[in-house]
Design a protein around this motif. Structure first.
Motif: not given
Length: 314
Positions: A14-21, A51-54, A97-105
């Motif tokens: 599971i790879a997660s990252g903070v991404v800007d515009e 962890e990332l949101a912190s 997580v307490g925020m909006p989530v979108v799930v996509e293939n």
């Protein structure tokens, strides 16, 4: 600048990252996928997001899921390598997580990432094809991600290109991925080496003299050394990719094909032949511009970046 988190959930990682515009990854985490438990997968995603949101102010989460995602981008109907069966993933993760989530293939997320920030930039009609163990894909038409009526469109690897052909893991016969994937490339190389060992000197040397020992990286290395059997395997891959692209162009008329996945790292061995073969097989050739064929630019981060951008556009 608004920040979102992209999460790419695969069968092992599971790879997660903070991404800007701009599609830049500012921070990232990597965790093992507890594939046998749907509950633990959701908790692991939530832990990575926390962890990332912190460390960053983020507004939403996009999850790229390796499975069939419904038309509401909420439920994973089925995942072959994870314990997801009618899994309400968006609801579970959003609650955690307490925020909006979108799930996509995940392949759709990868395609969107390449369309927005990678090899698809500047083209409104893009077909992305990921070539690895099988074939995945994603389609952007007129700037919109095409998902199909039930959210399960763009399963490109399961176009049936050979009636009553090779048996596919999906249960059908003759699927495209049985002829144009990394697995198909390896199978063709092994069969060629077994039939004519004298024409596979580099392949067999790299594999320690054993046909069964031949691996994907051996095929690439042997082809670069000029091994006839390895080169023939890549020629077969190029032929079947070209045929598939021509078939898709007859239906979708894209302006660009983008090739990603592990096999794309050997694009120098087949990309030109794919382009030439595609032009030869294209319906109406000579009277229409052929689509460009390019290699993906974002690598393994494409799904994460695409999921994060889709979360921003929820």
């Amino acid at each position: 600048m608004a920040l979102t988190i992209g999460v790419d959930v695969g069968g092992t990682k599971i790879a997660s990252g903070v991404v800007d515009e701009d599609g830049d990854i500012l921070d990232r985490t990597l965790r093992h996928t507890p594939a046998g438990s749907a509950e633990k997968v959701a908790l692991t995603i939530a832990d990575a997001v926390a962890e990332l949101a912190s460390r960053h102010v983020v507004e939403a989460v996009g999850v790229g899921a390796a499975g069939f995602v419904d038309e509401t981008r909420s439920v994973v109907r089925f995942a072959p390598n994870l314990a997801w069966r009618e899994e309400p993933l968006r609801e579970k993760v959003a609650e955690l997580v307490g925020m909006p989530v979108v799930v996509e293939n995940d392949a759709n997320a990868m395609a969107w990432g390449e369309y927005r920030f990678g090899a698809g930039r500047g083209e409104s009609h893009v077909v992305c094809v990921t070539i690895g163990t099988g074939i995945g894909g994603g389609i952007v038409l007129a700037g919109d991600l095409y998902r199909g009526r039930w959210g399960m469109g763009a399963e490109l690897g399961h176009m049936q290109v050979v009636p009553d052909g090779r048996t596919c893991g999906c249960g059908n016969l003759g699927c495209w991925e049985k002829y144009a994937s990394g697995t198909a490339l390896l199978g063709d190389a092994r069969r060629g080496a077994a039939a004519d060992p004298a024409s596979a000197p580099h392949l067999l040397e790299l594999a320690g003299g054993s046909v069964d020992g031949i691996q994907g990286e051996h095929v690439t290395e042997a082809a670069r050394r000029g091994d006839p059997v390895a080169l023939a395997a890549f020629d077969g891959l190029a032929k079947w990719l070209a045929q598939g692209f021509a078939d898709m162009a007859a239906v979708l008329d894209p302006g660009r094909f983008v090739i990603g996945g592990g096999v794309s790292r050997a694009a120098d061995l087949f990309l030109d032949k794919v382009g030439a073969g595609f032009a030869e097989r294209l319906t109406g050739r000579g009277h229409r511009p052929p689509a460009e064929v390019r290699v993906a630019e974002l690598g393994p981060s494409a799904g994460m970046v695409g999921a994060a951008d889709l979360a921003r556009r929820r």
